[in-house]
Design an enzyme around this catalytic site. Structure first.
Site, PDB file in Angstrom:
ATOM      1  N   ARG A 172       0.818  -1.228   0.000  1.00 49.67           N
ATOM      2  CA  ARG A 172       0.000   0.000   0.000  1.00 49.67           C
ATOM      3  C   ARG A 172       0.844   1.266   0.000  1.00 49.67           C
ATOM      4  NH1 ARG A 172      -3.088  -3.819  -0.546  1.00 49.67           N
ATOM      5  NH2 ARG A 172      -5.160  -4.003   0.405  1.00 49.67           N
ATOM      6  N   CYS A 219     -11.196  -0.444   2.875  1.00 44.61           N
ATOM      7  CA  CYS A 219     -10.719  -0.743   4.234  1.00 44.61           C
ATOM      8  C   CYS A 219     -10.244   0.531   4.916  1.00 44.61           C
ATOM      9  CB  CYS A 219      -9.570  -1.751   4.181  1.00 44.61           C
ATOM     10  SG  CYS A 219     -10.150  -3.435   3.894  1.00 44.61           S
ATOM     11  N   GLU A 285      -5.747   3.571   6.379  1.00 54.02           N
ATOM     12  CA  GLU A 285      -5.492   3.349   4.950  1.00 54.02           C
ATOM     13  C   GLU A 285      -6.103   4.480   4.148  1.00 54.02           C
ATOM     14  OE1 GLU A 285      -5.644  -0.480   2.990  1.00 54.02           O
ATOM     15  OE2 GLU A 285      -6.808   0.421   1.367  1.00 54.02           O
TER      16      GLU A 285
END
Ligand code: FAD
Ligand code: EPU
Length: 293
Positions: A172, A219, A285
């Site tokens: 990520r 998420c 996130e």
């Protein structure tokens, strides 16, 4: 909606509610600059700005943001998937340029039909190519950096082209700084067959069956140390917890959903509650616009 700041390169500029550009459906107004080519993008980022991709990882304040919000359209949302003969081989191809504003789901479907393998693990991610590269979106079946050859990055200081080896990318994260615009990329893919690519996509798709279908920015937290943040939140008893019209999804605890009319403040309150209850440090996130202190 009236046009605001005039543009010398012909950028369409409109003051618009940002909620319509996000998958959560939350966010107040800002001046939106629709940059259709490199000259327009260069002008759009002459004043403080933020880049908005598919809006699938954003919680935007109800008051909106004061900066310009730049969207990539026109040439910067076009795609040339023809193999470059100078760089392609019998097994691997390098494509022409794919704009940062290209919707990722349509691109993934087209690559499958062409039998080109490399990015199918990202199936189901409702991003634009630029946003997905910027955060190296992915699943356990694959991520954006599996299929990149060149990334073009535009900043107020100029334009540069880099390869994945030039960037410190990982889970990520791309190593591309906040505010640097991924204007377009070239893909590096393996020649396969539509059937084989479809089969790999099906596995990645199945992993999504337990995810909620409602309005959400995906998420909330990155998985801390490889442990599912959703599992930790579930074990903390957070599923179905509500603040206002925002709720921690009953299907998967790392998803906050908008039941209809949720505010950014409702979502912030749920994020705070989750962190407090789980007790393990969890990195957000998704992104909050503006950032919270
Ligand atoms: P946005 O949400 O618009 O923006 C997010 C950040 O990217 C911002 O900082 C923005 O400035 C920056 N950005 C956007 N475009 C550019 C650009 N062209 N250049 C530079 N920076 C840019 N993510 C996963 O990783 N895996 C998943 O499996 C996954 N599943 C999801 C499922 C659902 C239903 C939803 C709603 C989201 C999911 N996400 C997933 C989260 C999200 O799709 C990713 O984080 C994606 O990378 C966000 O891309 P975007 O274009 O929507 O960016
Ligand atoms: N689990 C629970 N309860 C929950 C959620 C999950 O017990 O509420 C358990 C599951 O049963 C499973 C394990 O936790 O045993 C892992 O769950 P899942 O397969 O859903 O994976 P995840 O780690 O929670 C990650 C990504 C998703 C991606 C899926 C599928 C992160 C933060 N999340 O979720 O990405 O779609 O894998 O590959 O990395 C996103 O980043 O926005 C996102 C949705």
């Amino acid at each position: 909606m009236t046009a605001t700041t005039p543009s010398r390169t012909g950028v369409r500029v409109e003051r618009l509610p940002l909620a319509r550009f996000t998958t959560l459906g939350v966010g107040g107004e800002a001046e939106v600059w629709f940059a259709a080519n490199h000259a327009q993008l260069a002008e759009a980022i002459e004043a403080p700005y933020r880049v908005l991709g598919g809006g699938s990882n954003l919680v935007i304040a109800d008051a909106g943001v004061p900066e310009r919000v730049v969207r990539l359209t026109g040439e910067l949302a076009g795609r040339d998937l023809e193999p470059d003969p100078a760089l392609s081989t019998d097994t691997e191809i390098v494509t022409g340029w794919v704009g940062g504003g290209v919707p990722l789901p349509g691109l993934i479907r087209t690559l499958q039909k062409l039998g080109l393998s490399g990015l199918e693990g990202t199936v189901g991610i409702p991003a634009q190519v630029g946003g997905a590269v910027w955060m190296n979106a992915g699943t356990r079946y694959g991520e954006m950096f599996d299929g990149l050859h060149t990334v073009e990055i535009v900043t107020p200081q100029g334009t540069r082209q880099v390869t994945p080896d030039d960037l410190e990318w990982g889970y990520r994260q791309s190593g591309i700084a906040r505010g640097e615009v991924v204007s377009r990329v070239r893909l590096r893919l393996t020649r396969s067959t539509p059937e084989a690519v479809l089969e790999k996509m099906t596995h990645a798709d199945e992993a999504r069956k337990g995810q909620p279908k409602m309005k959400t920015p995906g998420c909330a937290f990155k998985n801390p140390g490889g442990v599912s943040a959703g599992k930790l939140m579930d074990e903390a008893g957070l599923k179905s917890t509500r603040v206002g019209a925002a709720m921690i999804a009953p299907e998967h605890a790392n998803f906050i959903v908008n039941l209809g009319g949720a505010s950014a403040a409702d979502v912030h309150a749920l994020l705070d509650l989750a962190r407090e209850r789980v007790g393990v440090p969890m990195e957000l996130e998704y992104e909050l616009w503006p950032e919270r202190g």
